[in-house]
Design an enzyme around this catalytic site. Structure first.
Site, PDB file in Angstrom:
ATOM      1  CG  HIS A  45      -0.259  -0.128   2.332  1.00 52.05           C
ATOM      2  ND1 HIS A  45       0.410   0.789   3.260  1.00 52.05           N
ATOM      3  CD2 HIS A  45       0.143  -1.191   3.320  1.00 52.05           C
ATOM      4  CE1 HIS A  45       1.168   0.451   4.306  1.00 52.05           C
ATOM      5  NE2 HIS A  45       0.728  -0.817   4.350  1.00 52.05           N
ATOM      6  CE  LYS A  70      -8.421   8.793   2.456  1.00 54.61           C
ATOM      7  NZ  LYS A  70      -9.534   9.064   3.498  1.00 54.61           N
ATOM      8  CG  HIS A 147       9.550  -3.460   3.762  1.00 54.58           C
ATOM      9  ND1 HIS A 147       9.180  -2.427   2.759  1.00 54.58           N
ATOM     10  CD2 HIS A 147       8.631  -3.113   4.826  1.00 54.58           C
ATOM     11  CE1 HIS A 147       7.824  -1.603   3.310  1.00 54.58           C
ATOM     12  NE2 HIS A 147       7.833  -2.108   4.338  1.00 54.58           N
ATOM     13  CG  HIS A 151      10.204   1.475   6.400  1.00 50.39           C
ATOM     14  ND1 HIS A 151       9.702   2.652   6.215  1.00 50.39           N
ATOM     15  CD2 HIS A 151       9.641   0.459   6.307  1.00 50.39           C
ATOM     16  CE1 HIS A 151       8.545   2.212   5.732  1.00 50.39           C
ATOM     17  NE2 HIS A 151       8.371   0.820   6.035  1.00 50.39           N
ATOM     18  CG  ASP A 170       6.623  -2.696   8.855  1.00 48.63           C
ATOM     19  OD1 ASP A 170       7.211  -3.979   9.277  1.00 48.63           O
ATOM     20  OD2 ASP A 170       7.214  -2.388   7.651  1.00 48.63           O
ATOM     21  CB  ALA A 423      -1.452  19.078   5.371  1.00 50.30           C
ATOM     22  NE  ARG A 503      -2.726  14.436  15.218  1.00 50.94           N
ATOM     23  CZ  ARG A 503      -2.851  15.007  14.089  1.00 50.94           C
ATOM     24  NH1 ARG A 503      -1.467  14.997  13.135  1.00 50.94           N
ATOM     25  NH2 ARG A 503      -3.879  15.478  13.470  1.00 50.94           N
ATOM     26  CG  ASN A 533      -1.650  22.533   9.305  1.00 52.51           C
ATOM     27  OD1 ASN A 533      -2.366  22.372   8.535  1.00 52.51           O
ATOM     28  ND2 ASN A 533      -0.216  22.282   9.315  1.00 52.51           N
ATOM     29  CB  SER A 535      -4.820  16.582   5.760  1.00 54.41           C
ATOM     30  OG  SER A 535      -5.929  15.959   6.013  1.00 54.41           O
TER      31      SER A 535
END
Length: 676
Positions: A45, A70, A147, A151, A170, A423, A503, A533, A535
């Site tokens: 994904h 998405k 993988h 990262h 993950d 964002a 956050r 703020n 997205s």
């Protein structure tokens, strides 16, 4: 396989002193071809593409920003094209392609899929990538990066640290779900792994399902957890795992569902009201994750002696966990990569193949597509002139600050798009952070999402410590949930979560001067140098990418204003008249007809580019289906619909527009090609 040295020689032969590496993440399917039928959406994904040279990152973007699907796992053909266009090169100019999984692992996976689908072509991963790139890249120049190493390479390079502990967590890599590396002198040495059977990503996902949410909704659980008390389910979840020596732990993801069901945990049905039970379960799930991760990190730091920590992988997007780690005092500095999702592994794969790239602390994420020239934006706005009013203030940041101070909510689209899921001042929705009512207002009218989900504050870097307990972090990317100082929690009602955290994003003048000025001017008006703020998108689409995406989102949500480039837009005084617009099927949608068992013919729109398990569908009336067909993407609604049916058809089309199953565009754009 080509070595880095041979690639360097090729660069010199081509008259360049730097090598170009294209990093790729994604599956071997495309939007047009389900090459592996029924591939689950959770496989590969957040596909993405990135181009780097041995000095810096030149471009990086997720495929979803272009396809408008998405979390798409389609091979990132659009993102690759955008990256090449931005860099002014062709595929033949790329010195090396870096893919984000091990080659042997991929080839074995393809063989496994052939057992289920005997018609699947008998080609290996290297051959398939060569096909998808139209044979423009020599197969010998395709390199496969494990993988977790991909990262780790991205977060280590972008941390700016010379020495650090790098922790990747993950759902799964090839055979591991947790990997710890010791980083020193540009090298990564693997120190610890946990198998996929003990996946912390699966732990959180399975708990997410028990709460009635779906894949990629894990962040909702993180937002819900502070409303609950973990003590209620602590013992139930404590029975699922065991902490061992040397940072090890025991947890069996495959047994988790059965264990919880046997313990009497009842799965919540989607749409069922949230109760205290659900709050408490979310809190206990979050506590379980934090307990295991803190155990692993504490043991590894004690063993390695490293005082700096880098985090990446999907689990590292849990900003509550990150905040707890930062506040633990075990580390002198913690860096969380802003693109810790699998899209970031495209960048990491490319970085891993450019070992000479300098390690510099990343402060900015605007690595994607530029919004366009002022002239191009002006032409788009002119096409919508019957539906918008336009101002061109001398100082767009100051003008928007004034709108926020007047309690308006503004879409803000400027410059190049961000890479990663946040964002950060280039494709944002901004508002006054003070009235708590703004949280509910934006959740309801614009984002159309659950009321318990918090919004983030963006604060001037010079004033951040005054309002937030930073715990020694440098929170440039909303990757840490940190305490709001008690005296400001009531003041910052729209961005302070129920547990007193936020956050935090600090905004630096030398990184994003225009966004910094917006916050500064808002502070001058209100005394609070902080803005809300979030997205710039609604609940059905990825973050807006192009100017056309921004206008579309503005017109189909409750936003009050749109600041796009130097222009400040508002809706026209008269209500939007859909009869003057041209209906066009969204690129990812198709229309079909079916006859039900009861006899009548029914029409519906569906997302053909999505896996069938998550594709959205919407029934449409025969009149609306006829209007879409008769328009042929050229004629206005009023030209295609009888007066008696117009109200019904317009209402349906507006709803489908909001859901991004159709687009409504002015006639002037219907006769142009490309992005509307």
């Amino acid at each position: 396989m080509a070595s880095v040295q041979s690639v360097a020689r090729t660069c010199l032969e081509r008259g360049r002193d730097t090598m170009l590496v294209l990093g790729i993440s994604g599956s071997f399917n495309t939007e047009d071809e389900q090459w592996i039928p029924g591939l689950p959406r959770g496989f590969f994904h957040d596909s993405a593409a990135a181009i780097v040279n041995d000095r810096s990152v030149l471009f990086a973007a997720e495929e979803e920003r272009f396809s408008r699907v998405k979390h798409t796992h389609a091979f990132p053909l659009r993102a690759i094209r955008a990256s090449l266009d931005h860099c002014g090169v062709a595929l033949r100019d790329i010195d090396e392609v870096a893919f984000f999984f091990d080659e042997t692992f991929l080839d074995h996976g393809l063989s496994t899929f052939r057992l289920q689908h005997p018609d699947l072509p008998d080609v290996c991963a290297r051959e398939r990538i060569t096909q998808l790139l139209d044979g423009a890249v020599d197969p010998e120049r395709i390199h496969f990066v494990p993988h977790h190493l991909a990262h780790a390479a991205a977060t280590y390079r972008d941390s700016g640290f010379d020495q650090a502990l790098v922790l990747v967590m993950d759902s799964s890599g090839e055979t591991e779900s947790v990997s710890a590396f010791r980083a020193a002198g540009g090298e990564l040495t693997l120190e610890f792994t946990a198998p996929t059977a003990a996946s912390l990503g699966q732990l959180y996902f399975r708990g997410t399902r028990f709460l009635g949410f779906k894949l990629f909704d894990e962040y909702k659980v993180m937002g819900l957890a502070p409303y609950g008390d973990p003590a209620r389910y602590r013992n139930v979840l404590r029975d699922l795992y065991e902490l061992g020596p040397d940072g090890s732990y025991r947890f069996d993801a495959d047994r988790m569902d059965d264990d919880l069901l046997r313990a009497g945990i009842r799965p919540r049905r989607r749409g069922e009201p949230m109760s205290a039970d659900h709050h408490d379960f979310a809190a206990a799930l979050q506590e379980m994750l934090e307990t295991i991760v803190e155990h692993v990190a504490a043991t590894l730091v004690a063993r390695s002696g490293e005082q700096r920590l880098c985090l990446s992988g999907g689990v590292a997007q849990n900003c509550t966990m990150n905040g707890r780690i930062a506040a633990s005092g075990r580390f002198s500095d913690v860096f969380v990569h802003p693109a810790s999702h699998d899209g970031g592994a495209a960048l990491g794969a490319a970085v891993e193949r450019t070992p000479g790239m300098p390690k510099i602390r990343r402060r900015r994420t605007d690595l994607g597509t530029d919004l366009g020239s002022e002239a191009a934006i002006g032409e788009l706005i002119a096409a919508w002139r019957d539906h918008l009013t336009v101002q061109r203030p001398a100082d767009i940041a100051d003008a928007v600050a004034g709108e926020l101070a007047a309690d308006l909510v503004v879409g803000w689209a400027q410059g190049r798009a961000e890479f990663g899921p946040r964002a950060l001042g280039h494709r944002s929705i901004v508002a006054d952070p003070r009235p708590a009512a703004n949280r509910d207002r934006i959740n309801r009218m614009i984002k159309q999402r659950e009321s318990f989900r918090p919004f983030a504050p963006a604060v001037l870097a010079e004033r951040a410590d005054e309002y937030f307990e930073l715990a020694g972090t440098e929170p440039d990317f909303m990757t840490f949930a940190l305490p709001v100082r008690p005296q400001y929690r009531e003041l910052l009602g729209a961005v302070t979560h129920v547990d007193g955290s936020a956050r935090v994003q600090v905004v630096r003048r030398d990184v994003n001067k225009l966004f910094w000025r917006l916050i500064d001017r808002f502070g001058a008006r209100t005394g609070t140098p902080v803005v809300l703020n979030t997205s710039f998108n609604n609940n059905t689409e990825p973050i807006v990418n192009s100017a056309a995406d921004a206008v579309r989102c503005f017109l189909t949500t409750g936003l009050d204003r749109l600041a796009i480039g130097p222009y400040l837009l508002a809706r026209a005084a008269t209500a939007l008249d859909p009869s003057t617009l041209v209906p066009v099927l969204a690129p990812t949608a198709a229309m079909r007809v079916r006859r039900t068992s009861r006899g009548p013919v029914e029409w519906e729109l569906h997302e053909w580019s999505h896996p069938t398990d998550i594709a959205r569908t919407a029934p449409v009336s025969a009149a609306t289906a006829a209007a879409i067909t008769d328009s042929a993407g050229q004629r206005q609604i009023r030209e295609c619909v009888a007066v008696a049916d117009r109200s019904t058809v317009e209402g349906e089309l507006l709803s489908l527009w909001q859901r991004r199953l159709v687009d409504l565009i002015p006639v002037a754009l219907a006769h142009t090609k490309g992005d509307h």
